[in-house]
Scaffold this motif. Structure first.
Motif, PDB file in Angstrom:
ATOM      1  N   GLN A 361       0.837  -1.206   0.000  1.00  0.00           N
ATOM      2  CA  GLN A 361       0.000   0.000   0.000  1.00  0.00           C
ATOM      3  C   GLN A 361       0.870   1.253   0.000  1.00  0.00           C
ATOM      4  N   GLU A 364       2.091   2.314  -3.242  1.00  0.00           N
ATOM      5  CA  GLU A 364       1.063   2.988  -4.031  1.00  0.00           C
ATOM      6  C   GLU A 364       0.785   4.398  -3.533  1.00  0.00           C
ATOM      7  N   ARG A 366       0.004   5.313  -0.182  1.00  0.00           N
ATOM      8  CA  ARG A 366      -0.936   5.428   0.928  1.00  0.00           C
ATOM      9  C   ARG A 366      -0.366   4.754   2.172  1.00  0.00           C
TER      10      ARG A 366
END
Length: 525
Positions: A361, A364, A366
């Motif tokens: 995550q 990406e 985040r």
């Protein structure tokens, strides 16, 4: 201030049921005479003779976890009164929270089994509540009153240690000023460390008096009062991580008052504060390396497919956060929280899938998942409140070791930590502990030493070969120093007894029930 990786996750360690080698058992030597416990000081009679008032546990809850844990109607709670200062037993008093699950089979009851899950700062009440519901602990719950206590300053004990407000915790975690290694940045970090200790003395009830009497020395005294009040002539004790340090200290002080003592995830009492942090960081690097190998075998691993390059890839993911935090819901993920969340997940392979997902995550852009892992480490609740476990951690650590104040020695220790854990290079996790303790507002009450407990019934020490927080050799040394039996678990996690391994459970339960020690050289995997 970067926070140290203490063992709040001790009870979460879990692995699949696996095999055990050398299962043969040998009984504890019975020819050696067992001395009668020495008498307690008459000045403590009003404490050792107190009658506990057991009641439902719900009013003792102070956070989300304890509210869930304490709803079990099979448990009951009470408050134990002890002196604030054992040198002044006629003076102020404080209280400790207790939780008990009475033996399921009173006809075969042995006595009380007192549990400490570590930290320092973790709740023994929460630990006992969890074991009261555990199938693995059922043989112990059948024969023992299972008792957990919140040490002074912790959880349901009163008063609690209070250093930082909830808002200050959030702000401190969001700031990456620790990454500034310029002279001005270093000066600010040292000023922050002094300010932190001053706030602890100002905001904690009884102030410096409680801080001066909160260490292992005083918790051992509390533990002996608890043993007497529970009506046990001798103590049966289960300690994890820091709880092994507490158990070893009790054994030194009262070897004739111990029935049985299982110590899992041993802390070596002979290590000073700097050496303990250096060895712990090396342990976390070892766990990170094992995690990277497992991650690399999976398609889409955020650390890449080459385990040898995992440290470099991790740094590429997290270093930019020191100047550009990424969104994490309505908050942001800082560099400090990224490495804290990662380190927290390394305590147990059971957490590694969550860490894999969190790093993917982050790749990406985040940070919600890594922030959630860090929140769990800091005991941050959904309402934004903090349980205060890390404040207590520092309060105890800073009086449990001789003070290191030489700047050159502190800087050298910092460098050794980072050399031992290159996946953390570029940040300062664990760095501020030495700074905080070097300027702590009260002096130490203990110091590193080789423990000696003549006359102690042989304890059982469980040590895990690749334990990230309490390296294997520490358990080997502790078992030798206190003349105990060593049970080795081949694995990568922090603590294991009652955490999913049938071999370790079988040996530990047999020992606690009837004193049967595993054969020398027994290994579980």
């Amino acid at each position: 201030m970067a926070r140290s990786r203490h063992a709040l996750a001790a009870l979460a360690a879990a692995v699949a049921l696996t095999s055990c080698s050398a299962p043969a058992q040998v009984p504890v030597e019975t020819s050696r005479p067992t001395p009668s416990p020495s008498p307690l000081p008459s000045t403590l009679a009003k404490f050792t003779g107190q009658k506990l008032e057991w009641e439902p546990c719900t009013p003792y809850a102070s956070n989300e976890l304890s509210r869930r844990s304490f709803s079990d109607k099979s448990t009951e709670c009470a408050r134990l009164t002890v002196p604030l200062d054992y040198q002044d037993p006629a003076g102020d008093t404080i209280t400790l929270g207790l939780l008990r699950r009475k033996a399921a089979d009173p006809a075969t009851r042995i006595g009380s089994l007192v549990v400490n899950p570590g930290g320092p700062g973790a709740s023994g009440m929460n630990a006992a509540a969890a074991y009261a519901r555990s199938r693995e602990a059922a043989p112990l719950v059948r024969r023992f009153d299972l008792v957990g206590f919140d040490p002074r300053g912790v959880g349901a004990s009163r008063p609690r240690v209070r250093c930082s407000t909830d808002a200050e915790w959030d702000a401190d975690r969001a700031s990456d000023s620790e990454s500034d290694t310029s002279p001005a940045g270093t000066a600010k970090q040292l000023a922050d460390a002094r300010d932190y200790g001053a706030k602890c003395a100002q905001r904690t009830e009884h102030g410096a008096r409680l801080l001066a009497n909160i260490g292992t020395r005083d918790v051992v005294r509390d533990l002996d009062v608890l043993r007497a009040v529970l009506g046990d002539e001798k103590l049966t004790y289960l300690g994890y991580s820091y709880g092994t340090q507490l158990g070893a200290a009790y054994a030194e002080a009262h070897p004739d008052r111990v029935r049985a003592m299982l110590l899992d995830g041993a802390v070596d009492p002979a290590q000073d504060i700097a050496e303990s942090l250096v060895t712990q960081m090396a342990g976390f690097q070892g766990a990170f390396t094992e995690f990277a190998k497992r991650c690399a075998a999976r398609e889409g691993c955020a650390l890449g497919r080459d385990p040898a390059a995992a440290t470099q890839r991790f740094q590429q993911l997290v270093r930019p956060l020191s100047t550009r935090p990424v969104p994490a819901g309505n908050r942001k993920l800082s560099f400090e929280d990224a490495v804290t969340g990662t380190s927290a997940a390394l305590y147990s392979p059971g957490n590694w899938p969550s860490l894999e997902a969190a790093l993917a995550q982050l790749a990406e852009g985040r940070g919600e998942s890594l922030l959630a892992l860090a929140d769990g480490y800091y005991s941050r609740q959904r309402d934004g409140g903090y349980a205060g476990t890390v404040d207590t951690y520092f309060a105890v650590r800073c009086v449990d070791f001789a003070r290191l104040s030489d700047r050159a020695a502190i800087d050298a220790a910092h460098q050794r930590m980072l050399r031992g854990a290159p996946f953390l290079a570029g940040g300062t996790p664990d760095m501020s502990e030495l700074d905080i303790c070097s300027s702590w507002p009260v002096p130490p009450t203990s110091s590193a030493h080789v423990p000696k407990a003549d006359g102690l019934p042989p304890p059982l020490v469980v040590s895990t070969t690749r334990d990230p927080a309490t390296p294997y050799d520490q358990g080997v040394r502790l078992a030798k120093d206190i003349k105990g039996a060593l049970l080795t678990f081949d694995g990568v996690q922090h603590t294991v007894f009652l955490g999913g391994n049938e071999c370790v459970n079988r040996a530990g339960i047999a020992y606690l029930l009837d004193g049967t020690l595993p054969a020398e050289g027994t290994r579980c995997s």
